[in-house]
Design a protein around this motif. Structure first.
Motif, PDB file in Angstrom:
ATOM      1  N   LEU A   1      -7.289   0.049  -3.741  1.00  0.00           N
ATOM      2  CA  LEU A   1      -6.902   0.366  -2.362  1.00  0.00           C
ATOM      3  C   LEU A   1      -7.959  -0.120  -1.377  1.00  0.00           C
ATOM      4  O   LEU A   1      -7.632  -0.740  -0.359  1.00  0.00           O
TER       5      LEU A   1
ATOM      6  N   VAL B   1       0.837  -1.202   0.000  1.00  0.00           N
ATOM      7  CA  VAL B   1       0.000   0.000   0.000  1.00  0.00           C
ATOM      8  C   VAL B   1       0.872   1.253   0.000  1.00  0.00           C
ATOM      9  O   VAL B   1       0.665   2.162  -0.799  1.00  0.00           O
TER      10      VAL B   1
ATOM     11  N   ILE C   1      -7.202  -2.907   1.425  1.00  0.00           N
ATOM     12  CA  ILE C   1      -7.305  -2.582   2.855  1.00  0.00           C
ATOM     13  C   ILE C   1      -8.398  -3.429   3.508  1.00  0.00           C
ATOM     14  O   ILE C   1      -8.218  -3.935   4.623  1.00  0.00           O
TER      15      ILE C   1
END
Length: 174
Positions: A106, A81, A110
């Motif tokens: 993303l 990330v 996550i």
């Protein structure tokens, strides 16, 4: 009683909510996307840095051989990330499909990381740390988030992301 695992899970929930909001935006919502990305990073970066500096090392000290694999995976997901996904996101024009796609990646990354952390690492941590130790970690985390060290690390992480995004797209506004 306080519990670092609950605090971290609550922060995961906050991030999930922010990702739902940003993924629901249209390409014309540049201001909203900018605001939501700032909120995501304001929640994500201190959380990740504290895990890397305090929680993960404490976990690794007590972890079994199999739990060390969870630890290694978590560290690599954080690195991916920080070194790739966030810089690519910042390199994209906020009104573009590339930005929307990068946000989607993303958010999926996550969310997957948080789900694994909660179902595997946190489950193991409940056995590795006493309730009193988890409460102490929670207090330390709260104090750390308000500290100059946290502000400095957050600033440094954002600066690194900005520099990497410039390398990826020198014309991007950052």
């Amino acid at each position: 009683m306080r519990d670092i695992l609950k605090t971290l899970a609550d922060e995961h929930d906050t991030l999930r909510s922010l990702f739902e909001q940003i993924n629901a935006t249209t390409d014309r919502a540049e201001k909203k996307r900018t605001e939501l990305l700032q909120k995501i990073e304001a929640n994500l970066i201190p959380h990740a840095k504290w895990e890397e500096l305090v929680f993960y090392p404490a976990f690794a000290e007590r972890a079994s051989h199999d739990q060390l694999l969870q630890h290694a995976e978590a560290i690599q997901e954080h690195r991916a990330v920080e070194l790739t996904v966030l810089p690519d996101l910042h390199a994209a024009d906020k009104t573009s499909r590339q930005f929307a796609g990068s946000v989607k990646v993303l958010s999926e990354f996550i969310t997957h990381h948080a789900d694994e952390e909660e179902s595997e690492m946190f489950k193991a941590a409940r056995q590795l740390f006493t309730p009193a130790e988890r409460a102490e970690l929670d207090e330390q985390y709260e104090a750390w988030k308000a500290s100059p060290a946290a502000a400095g690390l957050t600033f440094h992480a954002k600066a690194k992301t900005a520099l990497k995004s410039i390398v990826r797209n020198p014309k991007a506004p950052g």
